[in-house]
Design a protein around this motif. Structure first.
Motif, PDB file in Angstrom:
ATOM      1  N   ARG A   1       1.258  -1.359   0.193  1.00  0.00           N
ATOM      2  CA  ARG A   1      -0.225   0.264  -0.291  1.00  0.00           C
ATOM      3  C   ARG A   1       0.852   1.541  -0.227  1.00  0.00           C
ATOM      4  NH1 ARG A   1      -5.366  -1.260   0.303  1.00  0.00           N
ATOM      5  NH2 ARG A   1      -6.163  -2.800   2.058  1.00  0.00           N
ATOM      6  N   ALA A   2       0.299   2.419  -1.084  1.00  0.00           N
ATOM      7  CA  ALA A   2       0.989   3.765  -0.572  1.00  0.00           C
ATOM      8  C   ALA A   2       1.234   3.970   0.437  1.00  0.00           C
ATOM      9  CB  ALA A   2       0.616   4.444  -1.381  1.00  0.00           C
ATOM     10  N   GLN A   3       2.507   4.899   1.214  1.00  0.00           N
ATOM     11  CA  GLN A   3       2.577   5.642   2.193  1.00  0.00           C
ATOM     12  C   GLN A   3       1.424   5.992   2.851  1.00  0.00           C
ATOM     13  OE1 GLN A   3       6.566   6.674   2.666  1.00  0.00           O
ATOM     14  NE2 GLN A   3       6.359   6.654   5.137  1.00  0.00           N
ATOM     15  N   GLY A   4       0.830   5.822   3.819  1.00  0.00           N
ATOM     16  CA  GLY A   4       0.137   7.087   4.252  1.00  0.00           C
ATOM     17  C   GLY A   4      -1.359   7.324   3.892  1.00  0.00           C
ATOM     18  N   SER A   5      -2.116   6.248   2.873  1.00  0.00           N
ATOM     19  CA  SER A   5      -3.165   5.950   2.197  1.00  0.00           C
ATOM     20  C   SER A   5      -3.133   4.497   1.889  1.00  0.00           C
ATOM     21  CB  SER A   5      -2.459   6.209   0.761  1.00  0.00           C
ATOM     22  OG  SER A   5      -3.502   5.770   0.011  1.00  0.00           O
ATOM     23  N   LYS A   6      -4.577   3.886   2.004  1.00  0.00           N
ATOM     24  CA  LYS A   6      -5.087   2.405   2.017  1.00  0.00           C
ATOM     25  C   LYS A   6      -5.117   2.902   0.220  1.00  0.00           C
ATOM     26  CE  LYS A   6      -7.932   2.631   5.842  1.00  0.00           C
ATOM     27  NZ  LYS A   6      -9.469   2.666   5.981  1.00  0.00           N
ATOM     28  N   ALA A   7      -5.149   3.028  -0.504  1.00  0.00           N
ATOM     29  CA  ALA A   7      -4.938   2.604  -1.860  1.00  0.00           C
ATOM     30  C   ALA A   7      -3.392   1.454  -2.103  1.00  0.00           C
ATOM     31  CB  ALA A   7      -4.160   4.007  -2.916  1.00  0.00           C
ATOM     32  N   VAL A   8      -4.124   0.126  -2.559  1.00  0.00           N
ATOM     33  CA  VAL A   8      -3.308  -0.996  -3.019  1.00  0.00           C
ATOM     34  C   VAL A   8      -2.157  -0.500  -4.432  1.00  0.00           C
ATOM     35  CG1 VAL A   8      -2.943  -2.846  -4.154  1.00  0.00           C
ATOM     36  CG2 VAL A   8      -4.541  -2.610  -2.178  1.00  0.00           C
ATOM     37  N   VAL A   9      -0.593  -0.686  -3.942  1.00  0.00           N
ATOM     38  CA  VAL A   9       0.414  -0.649  -5.092  1.00  0.00           C
ATOM     39  C   VAL A   9       0.339  -1.536  -6.057  1.00  0.00           C
ATOM     40  CG1 VAL A   9       2.922  -0.045  -5.649  1.00  0.00           C
ATOM     41  CG2 VAL A   9       1.065   1.613  -3.932  1.00  0.00           C
ATOM     42  N   ASN A  10       0.884  -2.826  -4.722  1.00  0.00           N
ATOM     43  CA  ASN A  10       0.587  -4.070  -5.837  1.00  0.00           C
ATOM     44  C   ASN A  10      -0.056  -5.300  -4.789  1.00  0.00           C
ATOM     45  OD1 ASN A  10       3.243  -4.429  -8.005  1.00  0.00           O
ATOM     46  ND2 ASN A  10       4.029  -3.294  -6.159  1.00  0.00           N
ATOM     47  N   ASP A  11      -0.801  -5.299  -5.357  1.00  0.00           N
ATOM     48  CA  ASP A  11      -1.347  -7.028  -4.651  1.00  0.00           C
ATOM     49  C   ASP A  11      -0.698  -8.172  -3.988  1.00  0.00           C
ATOM     50  OD1 ASP A  11      -4.651  -6.265  -4.662  1.00  0.00           O
ATOM     51  OD2 ASP A  11      -4.471  -5.995  -6.882  1.00  0.00           O
ATOM     52  N   TYR A  12      -0.890  -8.492  -3.090  1.00  0.00           N
ATOM     53  CA  TYR A  12      -0.910 -10.597  -2.578  1.00  0.00           C
ATOM     54  C   TYR A  12      -1.109 -11.053  -3.959  1.00  0.00           C
ATOM     55  CZ  TYR A  12       0.851  -8.370   1.384  1.00  0.00           C
ATOM     56  OH  TYR A  12       2.473  -7.837   2.633  1.00  0.00           O
ATOM     57  N   LEU A  13      -0.300 -11.706  -4.266  1.00  0.00           N
ATOM     58  CA  LEU A  13      -0.294 -13.084  -4.931  1.00  0.00           C
ATOM     59  C   LEU A  13       0.362 -14.456  -4.796  1.00  0.00           C
ATOM     60  CD1 LEU A  13      -1.491 -13.192  -8.408  1.00  0.00           C
ATOM     61  CD2 LEU A  13       0.180 -12.380  -9.277  1.00  0.00           C
ATOM     62  N   ARG A  14       1.022 -14.283  -3.679  1.00  0.00           N
ATOM     63  CA  ARG A  14       1.510 -15.443  -3.202  1.00  0.00           C
ATOM     64  C   ARG A  14       0.634 -15.516  -1.894  1.00  0.00           C
ATOM     65  NH1 ARG A  14       5.495 -20.248  -4.601  1.00  0.00           N
ATOM     66  NH2 ARG A  14       5.136 -21.517  -3.049  1.00  0.00           N
ATOM     67  N   ARG A  15       0.036 -16.610  -1.002  1.00  0.00           N
ATOM     68  CA  ARG A  15      -0.162 -16.602   0.133  1.00  0.00           C
ATOM     69  C   ARG A  15       0.878 -16.752   1.160  1.00  0.00           C
ATOM     70  NH1 ARG A  15      -5.434 -19.883  -0.458  1.00  0.00           N
ATOM     71  NH2 ARG A  15      -7.074 -18.585  -1.591  1.00  0.00           N
TER      72      ARG A  15
END
Length: 199
Positions: free
Chosen positions: A152-166
């Motif tokens: 997530r972007a610093q200080g934000s809830k915006a996703v930068v990269n999603d998790y793809l491997r658990r």
């Protein structure tokens, strides 16, 4: 090559990508590909095959190497046609990932190419939104190769990269930017002349 032919080719490639991305977009929210097309697997390869078949391109042609999964088969064919690249993607490009799960269940990250999606959108800053078949159905994923280890972007809830491997026993979770393997453009695949059956 004359400039007019070059521009016409670029427009045709862009239109091809738009058609592919548009079809992928319409799949978002589908819980099972069986509701859409029973002739493709209900997995990530099924999504990209449906999207590409809408533009007349069959991705699963020829005989793959023994032991290869569908993602590797598609990647090898794209590479043989000169479609694979690491540059800025366009709408409709394939996006490949490696080691997204433990395919052979040996506890090691040695599974090669395991996931594929379709680029839906590319932001001005290069951030990518792609469509893929996730664990809960067809969904959008986010990836920013400039910040591959940032969720997530610093200080934000915006996703930068999603998790793809658990995360699993002894292994942390991994992000899309970390598992990225390459893009492939649809143009060379279309020029190969392998036409998909009408759907």
């Amino acid at each position: 090559m004359p400039a007019s032919r070059s521009r016409a080719g670029a427009r045709a490639t862009q239109a091809l990508g738009e058609r592919i991305a548009g079809r992928a977009t319409r799949l978002v929210g589908v819980s099972s590909l069986r509701k859409v097309d029973r002739t493709v697997p209900d997995d990530c390869t099924g999504v990209v095959r449906i999207a590409y078949e809408s533009a007349g391109i069959e991705l699963m042609t020829g005989i793959g190497r023994a032991g290869d999964n569908g993602v590797t088969h598609i990647y090898q064919r794209a590479r043989s046609l000169g479609a694979v690249h690491q540059g800025r993607p366009q709408r409709g490009d394939l996006v490949f990932f490696r080691e997204t799960y433990d395919r052979d269940r040996d506890g090691r990250r040695d599974d090669g190419l395991t996931h594929v999606g379709v680029v839906e959108r590319v932001e001005a800053n290069g951030a990518v939104t792609f469509v893929h078949r996730g664990s809960k159905g067809v969904a959008r994923g986010k990836m920013d190769l400039r910040q591959p280890r940032v969720h997530r972007a610093q200080g934000s809830k915006a996703v930068v990269n999603d998790y793809l491997r658990r995360a699993s026993r002894g292994s942390r979770a991994y992000l899309t930017g970390e598992l990225f393997a390459g893009f492939a453009s649809p143009g060379p695949l279309a020029r190969a002349g392998t036409v998909a059956p009408p759907r």
